[in-house]
Structure formats: structure tokens, C-alpha cells
Write an enzyme that holds these catalytic residues in place. Structure first.
Site, mmCIF file in Angstrom:
data_model
loop_
_atom_site.group_PDB
_atom_site.id
_atom_site.type_symbol
_atom_site.label_atom_id
_atom_site.label_comp_id
_atom_site.label_asym_id
_atom_site.label_seq_id
_atom_site.Cartn_x
_atom_site.Cartn_y
_atom_site.Cartn_z
ATOM 1 N N GLY A 289 12.871 20.701 7.500
ATOM 2 C CA GLY A 289 11.759 20.160 8.487
ATOM 3 C C GLY A 289 12.806 19.509 9.763
ATOM 4 C CD GLU B 236 -2.502 1.155 0.004
ATOM 5 O OE1 GLU B 236 -3.588 0.612 0.072
ATOM 6 O OE2 GLU B 236 -2.265 2.135 -0.729
ATOM 7 C CG PHE B 237 2.771 2.545 -2.798
ATOM 8 C CD1 PHE B 237 3.785 2.550 -2.888
ATOM 9 C CD2 PHE B 237 2.381 1.552 -3.707
ATOM 10 C CE1 PHE B 237 4.358 1.158 -3.083
ATOM 11 C CE2 PHE B 237 3.326 0.819 -4.681
ATOM 12 C CZ PHE B 237 3.993 0.270 -4.343
ATOM 13 C CG LEU B 238 -2.720 4.397 2.186
ATOM 14 C CD1 LEU B 238 -2.513 5.910 4.126
ATOM 15 C CD2 LEU B 238 -3.745 3.665 2.336
ATOM 16 C CE LYS C 288 5.329 1.480 1.900
ATOM 17 N NZ LYS C 288 4.181 2.634 1.526
ATOM 18 C CG PHE D 202 8.250 12.908 0.283
ATOM 19 C CD1 PHE D 202 8.246 12.204 1.703
ATOM 20 C CD2 PHE D 202 6.877 12.712 -0.579
ATOM 21 C CE1 PHE D 202 7.602 12.260 1.610
ATOM 22 C CE2 PHE D 202 6.171 12.359 -0.219
ATOM 23 C CZ PHE D 202 6.067 11.497 0.734
ATOM 24 C CB CYS E 113 5.458 4.517 6.511
ATOM 25 S SG CYS E 113 3.904 3.788 6.846
HETATM 26 N N1 LIG Z 1 -0.202 4.263 8.168
HETATM 27 C C1 LIG Z 1 0.495 4.272 6.542
HETATM 28 O O1 LIG Z 1 -0.111 5.519 6.067
HETATM 29 C C2 LIG Z 1 0.762 3.124 6.201
HETATM 30 C C3 LIG Z 1 0.923 3.836 4.470
HETATM 31 C C4 LIG Z 1 1.009 2.259 3.993
HETATM 32 C C5 LIG Z 1 1.608 1.475 4.278
HETATM 33 N N2 LIG Z 1 1.705 1.062 5.462
HETATM 34 C C6 LIG Z 1 1.530 -0.016 6.479
HETATM 35 O O2 LIG Z 1 0.798 -0.834 6.177
HETATM 36 C C7 LIG Z 1 0.504 -1.278 7.588
HETATM 37 C C8 LIG Z 1 -0.740 -1.073 8.863
HETATM 38 O O3 LIG Z 1 -0.363 0.088 8.529
HETATM 39 P P1 LIG Z 1 -0.738 0.826 9.581
HETATM 40 O O4 LIG Z 1 -0.286 2.056 10.011
HETATM 41 O O5 LIG Z 1 -2.567 1.063 9.527
HETATM 42 O O6 LIG Z 1 -1.113 0.197 11.357
HETATM 43 P P2 LIG Z 1 -1.566 0.215 12.982
HETATM 44 O O7 LIG Z 1 -0.790 -0.698 13.709
HETATM 45 O O8 LIG Z 1 -2.394 1.466 13.202
HETATM 46 O O9 LIG Z 1 -3.260 -0.970 12.101
HETATM 47 C C9 LIG Z 1 -2.931 -2.136 12.808
HETATM 48 C C10 LIG Z 1 -3.926 -3.031 13.025
HETATM 49 O O10 LIG Z 1 -4.529 -3.811 13.199
HETATM 50 C C11 LIG Z 1 -4.934 -4.976 14.146
HETATM 51 N N3 LIG Z 1 -4.094 -5.595 13.766
HETATM 52 C C12 LIG Z 1 -2.965 -6.887 14.269
HETATM 53 N N4 LIG Z 1 -3.028 -8.010 14.315
HETATM 54 C C13 LIG Z 1 -4.055 -8.319 14.118
HETATM 55 C C14 LIG Z 1 -5.131 -9.151 14.063
HETATM 56 N N5 LIG Z 1 -4.358 -10.569 14.147
HETATM 57 N N6 LIG Z 1 -6.572 -9.669 13.405
HETATM 58 C C15 LIG Z 1 -7.347 -8.369 13.813
HETATM 59 N N7 LIG Z 1 -7.180 -7.030 13.603
HETATM 60 C C16 LIG Z 1 -5.174 -7.088 14.241
HETATM 61 C C17 LIG Z 1 -4.080 -3.827 15.179
HETATM 62 O O11 LIG Z 1 -4.713 -3.665 16.542
HETATM 63 C C18 LIG Z 1 -4.146 -2.483 14.641
HETATM 64 O O12 LIG Z 1 -5.231 -1.334 14.661
HETATM 65 C C19 LIG Z 1 1.911 -1.877 7.933
HETATM 66 O O13 LIG Z 1 2.881 -2.583 7.582
HETATM 67 C C20 LIG Z 1 2.490 0.051 7.655
HETATM 68 O O14 LIG Z 1 3.793 -0.284 7.458
HETATM 69 C C21 LIG Z 1 1.177 2.589 6.196
#
Ligand SMILES: NC(=O)c1ccc[n+]([C@@H]2O[C@H](COP(=O)([O-])OP(=O)(O)OC[C@H]3O[C@@H](n4cnc5c(N)ncnc54)[C@H](O)[C@@H]3O)[C@@H](O)[C@H]2O)c1
Length: 449
Positions: A249, A147-149, A200, A245, A256
Site C-alpha cells: 500500500g 497495550e497491543f490493541l 512494545k 501486515f 502508532c
Molecule cells: N491508538 C492505538 O491504537 C494504540 C494502541 C496501542 C497503544 N497505544 C498507545 O496508548 C497511548 C494512548 O494512545 P491513544 O491513541 O489512545 O491516545 P490519544 O492521544 O488518542 O488519547 C490520549 C488522551 O489522554 C488525554 N490526556 C492527556 N493527559 C491527560 C491527563 N493528565 N488527564 C486526563 N486526560 C489526559 C488527552 O486529552 C487525550 O484525550 C499512546 O501511548 C499510544 O502510543 C495506542
């Protein structure tokens, strides 16, 4: 399609809402009880523009529901696709902690009938192949699809991606993935899971590199004869480079880039692959929040100890409540270590939250009370309230030497130019007042954040 989205964090809630909006029947699966309660009550558990409204709409259509039980929901009515969007946070040593991913994948692999499984969490190259070793029946029913959001534009980014990267062993799953995402017209890169995992990381490292480059450039520009804003503007206008980017800052502090750069460096080190560029990107970023202390030491000298410092903003970005790697979490403890008195204000954070994140700092209910009687102000978030504040009034409320350290380069220099304060930014955006009149004719080095 019936879709489960396992993990309802920033990525998972966004995805669940967007997929329901597209017409799929979506079940968001979340193991955290408080987060699940919030979702079930129709409250977005994370702060993201537009998400609350879209969540309410999706719930009203009946196409979105939430549960903690993936297996029970699958038993009632099987899912065609299970998306995994759980966290891959940094372990204590900086490597990626893959326990959430491994657990979620094993849970999905145990479902009967076997659904198509899509892992979206960011994981080091080779992770999918390693985990699939324990569930070979998923080999042809599995895709790694990073995911790239960006937080701040998450829903738009999900709905209109610049590209879709899919790592699969069997192309049989491609039509299903195209249906799932509503066949977006952007380019698709179809490759192996390990390569998709690397795409990624490489993307995030490149973005981090741009930020560290901008910060190093700002250091080079921190002399009165160079204008950091104009340099970055001129560089960014090159279409081969672009402005994104490239804003100096206090370093990248989203959830991430810090963890992914560190995780890739560890991944490479474990294989004996030198990464001098990546190491430099990380090194610049680690040092960056220290600029605030550096400038305040230069401006306040011995007086820094026991001076009152007003910190305006604790969030990394105004629109995101994600505090996982916010530079404020480094800057404030560093200033407390100097025995400075810290008042902190953030319009989106309750005093109890400020106290939880910044023990030893005094939370303030509003910007003015934070600034009144302080010797220095440190701007850490681009809050409109801060940018649009009456800076003449704030300058009058400060006590000498009235230093303003703009850690986001967001204040408008022309509004500060004639005020009785010393303005410091990341790179020299405006000569300090005492030097302002002479600086244009006889440039002299000025300490600058
Ligand atoms: N946050 C971003 O902007 C972003 C963007 C692109 C990719 N990512 C990637 O996507 C992934 C998720 O990121 P995020 O920021 O949403 O993570 P986060 O930590 O905010 O959310 C993860 C959620 O998964 C839940 N969880 C964990 N194990 C579970 C299970 N077995 N069953 C049900 N729920 C479960 C946790 O309780 C938590 O609420 C990461 O690998 C991150 O690197 C994040």
C-alpha cells in the site's frame, strides 16, 4: 474493583468500557473539555466498531462515569487501580513526547491512599524507571503494561489479548492485575518495566517491517511477468510468516507505527546504537506515499499540472477517524505542489473537515461528482462504495488518460480489465489496458505504483 482510566483516547475509552463490561466500577478521566462533554453525553469521542453501543450499555449499568478530576474522585471513594492511557505523541524531532505521561504519573503518585498504578502508554525503554525516581513510594505499586490493541478490533483485542506483558519490580501486584483483567488465559510475560517497554516497541517495529517489506516486494514485482497479489499470497501462507501486515500500500499510516518506529530510532541514536534495519523500514515507509506522484508524473507527464485529480478516501482505514499519520496527508499536498486540481471525497468526513486537513483541495459531496471530468483517480481508502462502484460508469465519466491509481490495492482487477482506463496499483496487479493484449506474450516494463 474501583478503577480510574486516565486519558480517554482510543485506548482509554476502549479500556474503560471493557473494564466496566467486566463488572469493575470505572471512572474515565479526561482533561480535554470537548472530549469530556462528549463522553458525559454518552457519545464515543473516537470512531471504533462497536464502541458506541458498548459505551451506552456501560453507562446504563451505572458502572462507568467520566470526570476531569482524578484527585477529587479519589477523595470521594479511593481507586484501587489507576490505569494511565494518555498519549505519547511524537515531539517535533521524532522523539516521544512524554509530557502527558509524566504529568499523569505525578497526578496518580500524589493520591492518598496510594493506588496501584498501571502505565499502558507506549514509552521508550527506561521511561518507567526514570519517572519512578521521583515517586519511590510507587516502586512496589506500579506496573508497566503495554497495550497491543489494533484500531478496528480494539474492544475484542482488549478483551481477548494474545498475550499480557507486565513490567514490575515486585510480583505482589500480579494477583491484582489478574483480577483487573479477569485472568485471561493467554500467556503472561512478567519482566522488568524497561523490558516490557522494549517489547512494545519491538512488536511495533516488527509489524512496520512487514509492511515495508511488502512494499519493497511490490516494487520488485512491478513488472508484467510478476503478479504481486500471488506473490504476497504465497509468502503469507507460510505459517512462519503469515498474511497479517503483508499488504502492499502507501505505507503504514496508523497512529502508532510511524511514531513508534521513529521514537525507537531516536532512542537508539541517542545511545550510539546503529539501527540499519529500522532505518530502512522507516525509509521505505517515508518514500511510499510518493508513489502516487511518481505514477501520475509518468502517466500524465507535463499534463499533471492543472489536471483534475479525484482523491477517493482520506482516512487510512474506513473504520478509524484517526488521521494522525494518514498517507493522504502526504499524497494530497504533493499533488497540490504539482499544481494539480484536487477534488477529495470521503463518505465519513464532512466538507469542513476535508478542508481543514487538505487546504487547497475541493471537497466533493459524493464519489461521482468527484470523478466527473477528472483525468485521474487516486484511491486512498478501502471504502466499499469505491470498491463496489460501477467502474464502467466512472470510467466513462473520466477524461483521458483516465488513470486510476489504487493506493490500497483494493479494487478488483477483473472488474477493470476491459474498461477504458489505465489501472495502476502498488505492484503490477493488472497490465495497463494499452499493454494488456500484448503483455501476456511479450512482457514489457510498465510504470507502476
Ligand atoms: N491508538 C492505538 O491504537 C494504540 C494502541 C496501542 C497503544 N497505544 C498507545 O496508548 C497511548 C494512548 O494512545 P491513544 O491513541 O489512545 O491516545 P490519544 O492521544 O488518542 O488519547 C490520549 C488522551 O489522554 C488525554 N490526556 C492527556 N493527559 C491527560 C491527563 N493528565 N488527564 C486526563 N486526560 C489526559 C488527552 O486529552 C487525550 O484525550 C499512546 O501511548 C499510544 O502510543 C495506542
Amino acid at each position: 474493583m474501583r478503577v480510574a482510566v486516565v486519558g480517554q483516547g482510543y485506548v482509554g475509552v476502549t479500556g474503560a468500557v471493557a473494564l466496566a463490561r467486566q463488572g469493575h466500577h470505572v471512572t474515565g478521566v479526561e482533561r480535554d473539555a470537548a472530549r469530556l462533554r462528549s463522553l458525559a453525553a454518552g457519545r464515543a469521542p473516537v470512531s471504533e466498531p462497536g464502541l458506541q453501543d458498548e459505551l451506552s450499555l456501560a453507562l446504563a449499568t451505572g458502572r462507568l462515569r467520566f470526570t476531569s478530576g482524578l484527585a477529587q474522585a479519589h477523595l470521594r471513594e479511593p481507586f484501587e487501580v489507576v490505569l494511565i492511557t494518555v498519549g505519547s505523541p511524537p515531539a517535533g524531532d521524532g522523539t516521544a513526547d512524554l509530557s502527558q505521561v509524566a504529568q499523569a504519573l505525578m497526578d496518580a503518585a500524589a493520591l492518598l491512599p496510594v493506588p496501584y498504578v498501571v502505565l499502558k502508554s507506549t514509552v521508550p525503554p527506561g521511561t518507567s524507571d526514570g519517572l519512578l525516581g521521583a515517586c519511590p513510594h510507587l516502586r512496589d505499586r506500579y506496573a508497566y503494561n503495554p497495550e497491543f490493541l489494533n484500531q478496528g478490533s480494539a474492544l475484542d483485542d482488549w478483551t481477548s489479548p494474545a498475550r499480557v506483558v507486565v513490567g514490575i519490580r515486585s510480583h505482589d501486584g500480579l494477583p491484582l492485575l489478574r483480577r483487573l483483567y479477569g485472568a485471561p488465559t493467554c500467556p503472561w510475560v512478567v519482566t522488568t518495566p524497561a523490558t516490557a517497554e522494549m517489547v512494545k516497541y519491538a512488536s511495533n517495529v516488527f509489524l512496520a517491517m512487514k509492511i515495508s517489506f511488502a512494499n519493497e516486494c511490490a516494487r520488485l514485482c512491478a513488472t508484467p511477468e510478476l503478479n504481486t497479489d500471488h506473490v504476497m499470497q504465497g509468502v503469507g501462507l507460510d505459517p512462519r510468516i503469515g498474511h497479517a501486515f503483508l499488504q502492499p500500500g502507501l505505507g503504514y499510516g496508523d497512529s502508532c507505527l510511524p511514531k513508534d518506529t521513529e521514537a525507537l530510532a531516536h532512542w537508539a541514536a541517542a545511545r550510539g546504537i546503529p539501527t540499519p534495519l529500522l532505518d530502512a523500514v522507516i525509509g521505505v515507509n517515508r518514500a511510499q506515499p510518493g508513489l502516487v506522484r511518481e505514477v501520475l508524473r509518468a502517466e500524465l507527464g507535463e499534463g499533471l499540472a492543472h489536471s483534475e485529480i479525484a482523491v477517493l478516501g482520506a482516512r487510512y482505514e474506513p473504520w478509524s477517524d484517526d488521521m494522525r499519520a494518514a498517507p493522504s496527508r502526504v499524497v494530497v499536498p504533493q499533488l497540490l505542489d504539482e499544481a494539480a486540481g484536487i477534488r477529495i471525497w470521503d463518505p465519513a468526513m464532512a466538507p469542513a473537515d476535508l478542508t481543514r486537513f487538505f487546504p487547497g483541495a475541493r471537497p466533493c459531496p459524493d464519489l461521482r461528482s468527484a470523478v466527473r471530468g477528472a483525468a485521474a483517480v487516486v484511491v486512498l481508502t478501502e471504502w466499499p462504495e469505491t470498491i463496489e462502484a460501477d467502474w464502467a460508469e466512472l470510467a466513462a465519466a473520466l477524461v483521458p488518460p483516465a488513470v486510476v491509481v489504487d493506493g490500497k490495492n483494493c479494487l478488483l482487477p477483473e472488474r477493470l480489465r476491459d474498461l477504458p482506463l489505465v489501472y495502476r496499483s502498488v505492484g503490477n496487479r493488472l497490465p495497463a489496458r494499452a499493454e494488456a493484449s500484448s503483455a501476456e506474450e511479450t512482457p514489457s516494463p510498465a510504470p507502476s505504483a
